[in-house]
Design a protein around this motif. Structure first.
Motif, PDB file in Angstrom:
ATOM      1  N   LEU A  13      14.956   8.186  -0.584  1.00  0.00           N
ATOM      2  CA  LEU A  13      14.017   6.855  -0.145  1.00  0.00           C
ATOM      3  C   LEU A  13      15.036   6.728   1.527  1.00  0.00           C
ATOM      4  CD1 LEU A  13      13.438   4.857  -2.536  1.00  0.00           C
ATOM      5  CD2 LEU A  13      14.424   3.485  -0.703  1.00  0.00           C
ATOM      6  N   ILE A  14      14.045   6.173   2.212  1.00  0.00           N
ATOM      7  CA  ILE A  14      15.046   5.448   3.278  1.00  0.00           C
ATOM      8  C   ILE A  14      13.678   4.522   3.236  1.00  0.00           C
ATOM      9  CG2 ILE A  14      14.311   6.005   6.359  1.00  0.00           C
ATOM     10  CD1 ILE A  14      13.593   9.015   5.772  1.00  0.00           C
ATOM     11  N   VAL A  15      14.956   3.136   4.005  1.00  0.00           N
ATOM     12  CA  VAL A  15      14.020   2.103   4.844  1.00  0.00           C
ATOM     13  C   VAL A  15      14.150   1.709   5.831  1.00  0.00           C
ATOM     14  CG1 VAL A  15      14.571   0.200   4.773  1.00  0.00           C
ATOM     15  CG2 VAL A  15      14.796   0.815   2.765  1.00  0.00           C
ATOM     16  N   GLN A  16      12.633   2.106   6.916  1.00  0.00           N
ATOM     17  CA  GLN A  16      12.721   1.754   8.353  1.00  0.00           C
ATOM     18  C   GLN A  16      13.420   0.355   8.719  1.00  0.00           C
ATOM     19  OE1 GLN A  16      11.001   4.789  10.022  1.00  0.00           O
ATOM     20  NE2 GLN A  16      12.230   3.647  11.448  1.00  0.00           N
ATOM     21  N   LEU A  17      14.135   1.349   8.959  1.00  0.00           N
ATOM     22  CA  LEU A  17      15.083  -0.457  10.564  1.00  0.00           C
ATOM     23  C   LEU A  17      14.092  -0.429  11.932  1.00  0.00           C
ATOM     24  CD1 LEU A  17      18.340  -0.413   9.340  1.00  0.00           C
ATOM     25  CD2 LEU A  17      16.169  -1.483   8.331  1.00  0.00           C
TER      26      LEU A  17
ATOM     27  N   GLN B  51      10.167   2.524  -6.196  1.00  0.00           N
ATOM     28  CA  GLN B  51       9.975   3.870  -6.395  1.00  0.00           C
ATOM     29  C   GLN B  51      11.058   4.943  -6.660  1.00  0.00           C
ATOM     30  OE1 GLN B  51       7.965   6.013  -3.855  1.00  0.00           O
ATOM     31  NE2 GLN B  51       6.757   4.020  -4.721  1.00  0.00           N
ATOM     32  N   GLN B  52      12.516   4.199  -7.351  1.00  0.00           N
ATOM     33  CA  GLN B  52      13.513   5.052  -7.373  1.00  0.00           C
ATOM     34  C   GLN B  52      13.218   4.288  -9.206  1.00  0.00           C
ATOM     35  OE1 GLN B  52      16.871   3.345  -4.484  1.00  0.00           O
ATOM     36  NE2 GLN B  52      16.678   2.053  -6.478  1.00  0.00           N
TER      37      GLN B  52
ATOM     38  N   SER C  33       1.223  -1.286  -0.553  1.00  0.00           N
ATOM     39  CA  SER C  33       0.088   0.139  -0.113  1.00  0.00           C
ATOM     40  C   SER C  33       0.808   1.090   0.308  1.00  0.00           C
ATOM     41  CB  SER C  33      -0.528   0.057   1.127  1.00  0.00           C
ATOM     42  OG  SER C  33      -0.104  -0.153   2.220  1.00  0.00           O
ATOM     43  N   ALA C  34       0.043   2.272  -0.784  1.00  0.00           N
ATOM     44  CA  ALA C  34       1.316   3.503  -0.899  1.00  0.00           C
ATOM     45  C   ALA C  34       0.111   4.635  -0.300  1.00  0.00           C
ATOM     46  CB  ALA C  34       2.350   3.853  -1.900  1.00  0.00           C
ATOM     47  N   VAL C  35       1.261   5.631   0.438  1.00  0.00           N
ATOM     48  CA  VAL C  35      -0.151   6.877   0.846  1.00  0.00           C
ATOM     49  C   VAL C  35       1.104   8.160   0.413  1.00  0.00           C
ATOM     50  CG1 VAL C  35      -0.828   7.929   2.597  1.00  0.00           C
ATOM     51  CG2 VAL C  35      -1.310   5.721   2.723  1.00  0.00           C
ATOM     52  N   THR C  36       0.672   9.020  -0.603  1.00  0.00           N
ATOM     53  CA  THR C  36       1.512  10.021  -1.162  1.00  0.00           C
ATOM     54  C   THR C  36       1.006  11.344  -0.387  1.00  0.00           C
ATOM     55  OG1 THR C  36       1.439   9.161  -3.335  1.00  0.00           O
ATOM     56  CG2 THR C  36       2.086  11.758  -2.789  1.00  0.00           C
ATOM     57  N   ASN C  37       1.914  12.252   0.436  1.00  0.00           N
ATOM     58  CA  ASN C  37       1.534  12.838   1.497  1.00  0.00           C
ATOM     59  C   ASN C  37       2.556  14.435   0.764  1.00  0.00           C
ATOM     60  OD1 ASN C  37      -0.432  12.114   3.572  1.00  0.00           O
ATOM     61  ND2 ASN C  37       0.731  11.216   3.163  1.00  0.00           N
ATOM     62  N   TYR C  38       1.259  15.348   1.552  1.00  0.00           N
ATOM     63  CA  TYR C  38       2.538  16.459   0.802  1.00  0.00           C
ATOM     64  C   TYR C  38       3.098  17.494   2.400  1.00  0.00           C
ATOM     65  CZ  TYR C  38       4.468  20.928  -1.806  1.00  0.00           C
ATOM     66  OH  TYR C  38       4.949  22.408  -2.266  1.00  0.00           O
ATOM     67  N   ARG C  39       4.081  17.665   2.796  1.00  0.00           N
ATOM     68  CA  ARG C  39       3.899  18.802   3.901  1.00  0.00           C
ATOM     69  C   ARG C  39       5.458  19.497   3.767  1.00  0.00           C
ATOM     70  NH1 ARG C  39      -0.250  16.273   4.153  1.00  0.00           N
ATOM     71  NH2 ARG C  39      -0.530  15.806   6.403  1.00  0.00           N
ATOM     72  N   GLY C  40       5.097  20.739   4.374  1.00  0.00           N
ATOM     73  CA  GLY C  40       6.037  22.147   3.903  1.00  0.00           C
ATOM     74  C   GLY C  40       7.359  21.803   2.838  1.00  0.00           C
ATOM     75  N   GLY C  41       6.432  21.150   1.998  1.00  0.00           N
ATOM     76  CA  GLY C  41       7.173  21.417   0.329  1.00  0.00           C
ATOM     77  C   GLY C  41       7.823  20.319  -0.101  1.00  0.00           C
TER      78      GLY C  41
ATOM     79  N   GLU D 259       7.487  16.449  -0.908  1.00  0.00           N
ATOM     80  CA  GLU D 259       6.200  15.480  -1.408  1.00  0.00           C
ATOM     81  C   GLU D 259       6.438  14.170  -0.602  1.00  0.00           C
ATOM     82  OE1 GLU D 259       3.774  13.561  -4.805  1.00  0.00           O
ATOM     83  OE2 GLU D 259       4.371  15.564  -5.309  1.00  0.00           O
ATOM     84  N   PHE D 260       5.747  13.133  -0.298  1.00  0.00           N
ATOM     85  CA  PHE D 260       6.165  11.821   0.299  1.00  0.00           C
ATOM     86  C   PHE D 260       5.243  11.056   0.005  1.00  0.00           C
ATOM     87  CE2 PHE D 260       4.740  10.907   4.018  1.00  0.00           C
ATOM     88  CZ  PHE D 260       4.354  12.863   4.639  1.00  0.00           C
ATOM     89  N   SER D 261       6.101   9.719   0.107  1.00  0.00           N
ATOM     90  CA  SER D 261       4.785   8.449  -0.451  1.00  0.00           C
ATOM     91  C   SER D 261       5.976   7.464   0.888  1.00  0.00           C
ATOM     92  CB  SER D 261       5.068   8.653  -1.500  1.00  0.00           C
ATOM     93  OG  SER D 261       5.083   8.479  -2.348  1.00  0.00           O
ATOM     94  N   LEU D 262       4.855   6.934   1.466  1.00  0.00           N
ATOM     95  CA  LEU D 262       4.764   5.606   2.935  1.00  0.00           C
ATOM     96  C   LEU D 262       4.578   4.734   1.924  1.00  0.00           C
ATOM     97  CD1 LEU D 262       5.617   4.820   5.702  1.00  0.00           C
ATOM     98  CD2 LEU D 262       2.901   5.408   6.065  1.00  0.00           C
ATOM     99  N   VAL D 263       5.138   4.014   1.469  1.00  0.00           N
ATOM    100  CA  VAL D 263       5.398   2.492   1.505  1.00  0.00           C
ATOM    101  C   VAL D 263       5.719   1.783   2.064  1.00  0.00           C
ATOM    102  CG1 VAL D 263       5.603   1.032  -0.412  1.00  0.00           C
ATOM    103  CG2 VAL D 263       5.397   2.994  -0.579  1.00  0.00           C
TER     104      VAL D 263
END
Length: 232
Positions: free
Chosen positions: A45-49, A36-37, A4-12, A14-18
């Protein structure tokens, strides 16, 4: 596949949470990263650890394109001489620089050797030519090494792992470890017992964390500026 992917826009920015299911395979995670790349406008791009134990974390991190590795977790990023400094170590170095003291005279001890804090911050300090020792729970002469340290950086991720009776007087203490217990976040350092002996100490939470966020966004900005300049 359950992605699932959620796209948001905050403070200039834009980001997607996959989000992938816990059952996702290594190939599915790597495929999501590569997907994504493909976005030519991607600036980080960040992989949450940590990742689930059944996944090969090293292999997954190596799939991050060096151009967008704003966490600096792909081992090849540092080897490639990238301008990207991992956010938490970068925050620690920024805090140390702000002290306006001759750090070459300090005896540094780094607690822990994890990917996010211990290992990279020790490498940064050594690159500056500083006296650095890494201490683990089973390190020989651990107590003696801690007592002789004039600057301690902790990134273990275990609440209260450093007590006041373990440190010398007038020590610099940077607490970069966090752990959660009972719904609250705490650092590695037993602040109440260590603070009276320290000439400088960072709280946790609220110390290294906010500077880490700033350093992460600084890396995103560096990537964006590079992409704009090189049109990559």
């Amino acid at each position: 596949s359950g992605l699932s992917a959620v796209t948001n826009y905050r403070g200039g920015i834009e980001f997607s949470l996959v989000q992938l299911p816990e059952s996702a395979t290594e190939e599915e995670v790597i495929s999501a990263i590569k997907s994504q790349q493909e976005n030519k406008n991607l600036c980080g791009l960040i992989v949450q650890l940590p990742l689930p134990k059944n996944l090969d974390t090293e292999r997954i991190l190596q799939s991050i394109d060096l151009k967008v590795d704003v966490d600096g977790l792909n081992p090849q990023t540092a080897q490639a001489g990238s301008a990207i400094i991992p956010p938490t170590p970068g925050a620690i170095m920024h805090i140390l620089d702000s002290l306006q003291t001759d750090l070459s005279k300090e005896k540094f001890v780094v607690l822990g050797q994890g990917h996010l804090v211990g290992k990279p911050v020790a490498e940064l300090l050594k690159a500056e030519g500083y006296d650095v020792k890494t201490v683990l729970a089973d390190t020989e002469n651990r107590a003696e090494i801690l007592k002789s340290a004039t600057a301690i950086i902790s990134g273990v991720g275990k609440s209260g792992v450093l007590k006041g009776d373990e440190v010398g007087d007038n020590v610099i203490v940077i607490d970069a470890g966090t752990s959660e217990e009972g719904g609250s976040i705490s650092g590695d350092v037993d602040f109440e017992t260590v603070a009276p002996k320290a000439r400088m100490i960072t709280p946790s939470p609220g110390g290294v964390g906010p500077v880490t966020v700033a350093k992460l966004l600084e890396n995103v900005l560096k990537v964006a500026e590079t992409r704009a300049r090189m049109d990559i």
